[in-house]
Design a protein around this motif. Structure first.
Motif, PDB file in Angstrom:
ATOM      1  N   SER A 115     -15.522   6.881  -1.681  1.00 40.60           N
ATOM      2  CA  SER A 115     -15.305   5.444  -1.707  1.00 40.60           C
ATOM      3  C   SER A 115     -13.954   4.987  -2.225  1.00 40.60           C
ATOM      4  O   SER A 115     -13.129   4.168  -1.596  1.00 40.60           O
ATOM      5  N   LEU A 116     -13.187   5.663  -3.218  1.00 42.10           N
ATOM      6  CA  LEU A 116     -12.137   5.329  -3.659  1.00 42.10           C
ATOM      7  C   LEU A 116     -10.720   5.731  -2.629  1.00 42.10           C
ATOM      8  O   LEU A 116      -9.900   5.203  -2.241  1.00 42.10           O
ATOM      9  N   GLY A 117     -11.492   6.976  -1.699  1.00 43.03           N
ATOM     10  CA  GLY A 117     -10.223   7.482  -0.779  1.00 43.03           C
ATOM     11  C   GLY A 117     -10.311   6.260   0.457  1.00 43.03           C
ATOM     12  O   GLY A 117      -9.284   6.293   1.163  1.00 43.03           O
ATOM     13  N   ALA A 118     -11.461   5.810   0.664  1.00 39.99           N
ATOM     14  CA  ALA A 118     -11.774   4.780   1.860  1.00 39.99           C
ATOM     15  C   ALA A 118     -10.831   3.512   1.628  1.00 39.99           C
ATOM     16  O   ALA A 118      -9.865   3.138   2.617  1.00 39.99           O
ATOM     17  N   VAL A 119     -10.911   3.170   0.193  1.00 39.24           N
ATOM     18  CA  VAL A 119     -10.154   1.981   0.040  1.00 39.24           C
ATOM     19  C   VAL A 119      -8.567   2.329  -0.039  1.00 39.24           C
ATOM     20  O   VAL A 119      -7.906   1.576   0.659  1.00 39.24           O
ATOM     21  N   GLY A 120      -8.303   3.460  -0.435  1.00 43.99           N
ATOM     22  CA  GLY A 120      -7.074   4.080  -0.402  1.00 43.99           C
ATOM     23  C   GLY A 120      -6.251   4.151   0.877  1.00 43.99           C
ATOM     24  O   GLY A 120      -5.107   3.713   1.187  1.00 43.99           O
ATOM     25  N   ILE A 121      -7.061   4.496   1.857  1.00 40.02           N
ATOM     26  CA  ILE A 121      -6.591   5.031   2.928  1.00 40.02           C
ATOM     27  C   ILE A 121      -6.378   3.525   3.934  1.00 40.02           C
ATOM     28  O   ILE A 121      -5.249   3.512   4.734  1.00 40.02           O
ATOM     29  N   VAL A 122      -7.192   2.644   3.698  1.00 41.92           N
ATOM     30  CA  VAL A 122      -7.156   1.137   4.564  1.00 41.92           C
ATOM     31  C   VAL A 122      -5.676   0.729   3.662  1.00 41.92           C
ATOM     32  O   VAL A 122      -4.980  -0.052   4.650  1.00 41.92           O
ATOM     33  N   MET A 123      -5.371   0.682   2.509  1.00 43.06           N
ATOM     34  CA  MET A 123      -4.430   0.008   1.942  1.00 43.06           C
ATOM     35  C   MET A 123      -3.180   0.697   2.396  1.00 43.06           C
ATOM     36  O   MET A 123      -2.171   0.349   2.623  1.00 43.06           O
ATOM     37  N   ASN A 124      -3.090   2.216   2.678  1.00 40.12           N
ATOM     38  CA  ASN A 124      -2.218   2.894   3.029  1.00 40.12           C
ATOM     39  C   ASN A 124      -1.929   2.588   4.568  1.00 40.12           C
ATOM     40  O   ASN A 124      -0.553   2.423   4.898  1.00 40.12           O
ATOM     41  N   PHE A 125      -2.863   2.267   5.291  1.00 40.68           N
ATOM     42  CA  PHE A 125      -2.426   1.980   6.867  1.00 40.68           C
ATOM     43  C   PHE A 125      -1.838   0.539   6.722  1.00 40.68           C
ATOM     44  O   PHE A 125      -0.905   0.132   7.651  1.00 40.68           O
ATOM     45  N   TYR A 126      -2.337  -0.336   5.973  1.00 42.63           N
ATOM     46  CA  TYR A 126      -1.544  -1.490   5.869  1.00 42.63           C
ATOM     47  C   TYR A 126      -0.115  -1.685   5.444  1.00 42.63           C
ATOM     48  O   TYR A 126       0.703  -2.273   6.036  1.00 42.63           O
ATOM     49  N   ALA A 127       0.054  -0.925   4.367  1.00 39.34           N
ATOM     50  CA  ALA A 127       1.575  -0.527   4.099  1.00 39.34           C
ATOM     51  C   ALA A 127       2.099   0.295   5.280  1.00 39.34           C
ATOM     52  O   ALA A 127       3.396  -0.475   5.777  1.00 39.34           O
ATOM     53  N   ILE A 128       1.634   0.965   5.919  1.00 34.73           N
ATOM     54  CA  ILE A 128       2.371   1.655   7.201  1.00 34.73           C
ATOM     55  C   ILE A 128       2.690   0.757   8.198  1.00 34.73           C
ATOM     56  O   ILE A 128       3.711   0.708   8.855  1.00 34.73           O
ATOM     57  N   ASP A 129       1.920  -0.443   8.523  1.00 33.41           N
ATOM     58  CA  ASP A 129       2.091  -1.402   9.667  1.00 33.41           C
ATOM     59  C   ASP A 129       2.864  -2.442   9.259  1.00 33.41           C
ATOM     60  O   ASP A 129       3.636  -2.919  10.148  1.00 33.41           O
ATOM     61  N   ASN A 130       3.230  -2.461   7.877  1.00 35.03           N
ATOM     62  CA  ASN A 130       4.139  -3.704   7.457  1.00 35.03           C
ATOM     63  C   ASN A 130       5.413  -3.354   6.730  1.00 35.03           C
ATOM     64  O   ASN A 130       6.152  -4.203   6.374  1.00 35.03           O
ATOM     65  N   LEU A 131       5.754  -1.920   6.436  1.00 42.79           N
ATOM     66  CA  LEU A 131       6.835  -1.407   5.823  1.00 42.79           C
ATOM     67  C   LEU A 131       7.513  -0.424   6.850  1.00 42.79           C
ATOM     68  O   LEU A 131       7.005  -0.014   7.756  1.00 42.79           O
ATOM     69  N   VAL A 132       8.566  -0.170   6.466  1.00 37.74           N
ATOM     70  CA  VAL A 132       9.468   1.031   7.119  1.00 37.74           C
ATOM     71  C   VAL A 132       8.555   2.253   6.728  1.00 37.74           C
ATOM     72  O   VAL A 132       8.164   2.240   5.488  1.00 37.74           O
ATOM     73  N   LEU A 133       8.273   2.978   7.738  1.00 40.41           N
ATOM     74  CA  LEU A 133       7.463   4.217   7.711  1.00 40.41           C
ATOM     75  C   LEU A 133       7.838   4.984   6.414  1.00 40.41           C
ATOM     76  O   LEU A 133       6.729   5.465   5.665  1.00 40.41           O
ATOM     77  N   SER A 134       9.031   5.250   6.075  1.00 41.24           N
ATOM     78  CA  SER A 134       9.300   6.263   4.959  1.00 41.24           C
ATOM     79  C   SER A 134       9.081   5.432   3.723  1.00 41.24           C
ATOM     80  O   SER A 134       8.696   6.034   2.546  1.00 41.24           O
ATOM     81  N   ASP A 135       9.133   4.061   3.634  1.00 42.86           N
ATOM     82  CA  ASP A 135       8.877   3.481   2.420  1.00 42.86           C
ATOM     83  C   ASP A 135       7.521   3.431   2.074  1.00 42.86           C
ATOM     84  O   ASP A 135       6.919   3.925   0.994  1.00 42.86           O
ATOM     85  N   ALA A 136       6.592   3.596   3.014  1.00 46.82           N
ATOM     86  CA  ALA A 136       5.450   3.459   2.881  1.00 46.82           C
ATOM     87  C   ALA A 136       4.773   4.757   2.273  1.00 46.82           C
ATOM     88  O   ALA A 136       4.045   4.993   1.485  1.00 46.82           O
ATOM     89  N   GLU A 137       5.224   5.912   2.977  1.00 45.62           N
ATOM     90  CA  GLU A 137       5.099   7.126   2.464  1.00 45.62           C
ATOM     91  C   GLU A 137       5.471   7.608   1.311  1.00 45.62           C
ATOM     92  O   GLU A 137       4.615   8.150   0.389  1.00 45.62           O
ATOM     93  N   MET A 138       6.622   7.112   0.837  1.00 44.09           N
ATOM     94  CA  MET A 138       6.994   7.408  -0.491  1.00 44.09           C
ATOM     95  C   MET A 138       6.170   6.609  -1.763  1.00 44.09           C
ATOM     96  O   MET A 138       5.892   7.179  -2.733  1.00 44.09           O
ATOM     97  N   LEU A 139       6.005   5.535  -1.358  1.00 43.67           N
ATOM     98  CA  LEU A 139       5.068   4.631  -2.321  1.00 43.67           C
ATOM     99  C   LEU A 139       3.590   5.555  -2.307  1.00 43.67           C
ATOM    100  O   LEU A 139       3.013   5.546  -3.344  1.00 43.67           O
ATOM    101  N   ASN A 140       2.915   6.217  -1.146  1.00 44.39           N
ATOM    102  CA  ASN A 140       1.813   6.869  -1.321  1.00 44.39           C
ATOM    103  C   ASN A 140       1.959   8.052  -2.186  1.00 44.39           C
ATOM    104  O   ASN A 140       1.085   8.589  -2.878  1.00 44.39           O
ATOM    105  N   LYS A 141       3.324   8.662  -2.195  1.00 39.37           N
ATOM    106  CA  LYS A 141       3.460  10.081  -2.964  1.00 39.37           C
ATOM    107  C   LYS A 141       3.391   9.672  -4.467  1.00 39.37           C
ATOM    108  O   LYS A 141       4.070  10.388  -5.187  1.00 39.37           O
TER     109      LYS A 141
END
Length: 299
Positions: free
Chosen positions: A74-100
């Motif tokens: 459940s937690l992972g599912a919400v996390g992955i949707v949010m991560n994909f939203y960030a990937i779609d709307n940010l510079v890819l490396s910004d989204a990846e670093m925030l995820n880290k």
């Protein structure tokens, strides 16, 4: 090749897998985030189901582990949707670093929920890492900051999922856990995907199927890496994701991270590197003590 080097190699492959996943998600274009997440997970579910059946294990794990598996998924599912939203709307490396940020948040959750005592150097690392995020986000009171906030929240939910994995430990096989998560997320997102579905071109189908395949490579890579070597020894190499993603951002999308973002990357990486060195120092001390005890007993 030593086990440690095998772990490092697998972690580098895993990081490349997740970076490629992010690139293909972004390349798939203007599609609903839930639709992208659905196809990423249905591919991963199909691949990991093959591993579960091959090893003749229970498809959905043991009965006594269902609460943990459901919580993690459940937690992972919400996390992955949010991560994909960030990937779609940010510079890819910004989204990846925030995820880290998730490893730092994991320390906080482990202290709150697992009653694990956080050491002083871990607290210092957390503070430094979150200061680094301010350079990436460059907070302003505008709608433009929303994808950054969602990216951070994605890391929070990912950390929650990893906390559940810590509790789960070795009670289930890694491929069972990955299948359970992928299948659960697929079922959860199915009604949203049907409701918001937008027709896809052949190219978009290919990109999303490749995103799912590379996500599976990343998932298995990171799981197997930590079987060869402790996380404290090799986890720093997972930050190569940001390097891969920055290169992919420039080559595929012509997006160059801002100077402030690069400073943020360096700060967060430095916090992780500092924690990495401290963990290694502590592990060596503990190993030396164990060797001394063994020598004392044998004498």
């Amino acid at each position: 090749m030593s086990d440690r080097n095998k772990g490092i190699l697998l972690l580098l492959i895993s990081a490349l897998g997740f970076s490629m996943m992010g690139a293909f998600v972004k390349l798939s274009g203007d599609l609903p985030t839930v639709q992208k997440a659905f196809f990423r997970n249905i591919v991963a579910a199909a691949i990991t189901l093959g591993f579960v059946l091959k090893h003749k294990d229970r498809i959905f794990g043991k009965r006594e582990n269902q609460k943990l598996l459901l919580s993690r998924s459940s937690l992972g599912a919400v996390g992955i949707v949010m991560n994909f939203y960030a990937i779609d709307n940010l510079v890819l490396s910004d989204a990846e670093m925030l995820n880290k940020l998730s490893p730092f948040i994991l320390i906080i959750f482990s202290g709150i929920f697992l009653k694990e005592h956080a050491r002083r150097y871990q607290i210092v690392s957390i503070i430094i890492a979150f200061l680094g995020t301010l350079f990436i986000i460059q907070p302003e009171f505008s709608v433009q900051v929303l994808p950054y906030i969602i990216g951070v929240l994605g890391a929070v939910f990912a950390a929650g999922a990893y906390t559940m994995l810590r509790v789960l430990g070795n009670k289930e096989k890694h491929y069972t856990v990955v299948f359970y998560f992928s299948f659960f997320t697929t079922v959860l997102l199915l009604p949203f995907t049907i409701f918001f579905y937008e027709p896809m071109s052949v190219q978009q189908w290919i990109f999303l199927l490749l995103a799912g395949a590379f996500a599976t490579v990343g998932q298995f890579g990171v799981t197997l890496a930590y079987k060869f070597a402790p996380a404290s020894e090799i986890s720093i190499f997972f930050y190569s994701t940001v390097v891969y993603s920055a290169l992919l951002s420039i080559v595929l999308f012509g997006q160059i991270p801002t100077l402030w973002s690069v400073i943020g990357y360096v700060i967060i990486f430095s916090a992780s590197f500092y924690m990495f060195l401290k963990n290694n120092h502590i592990d060596k001390k503990q190993l030396a003590r164990q060797e001394e005890k063994k020598a004392f007993r044998s004498s």
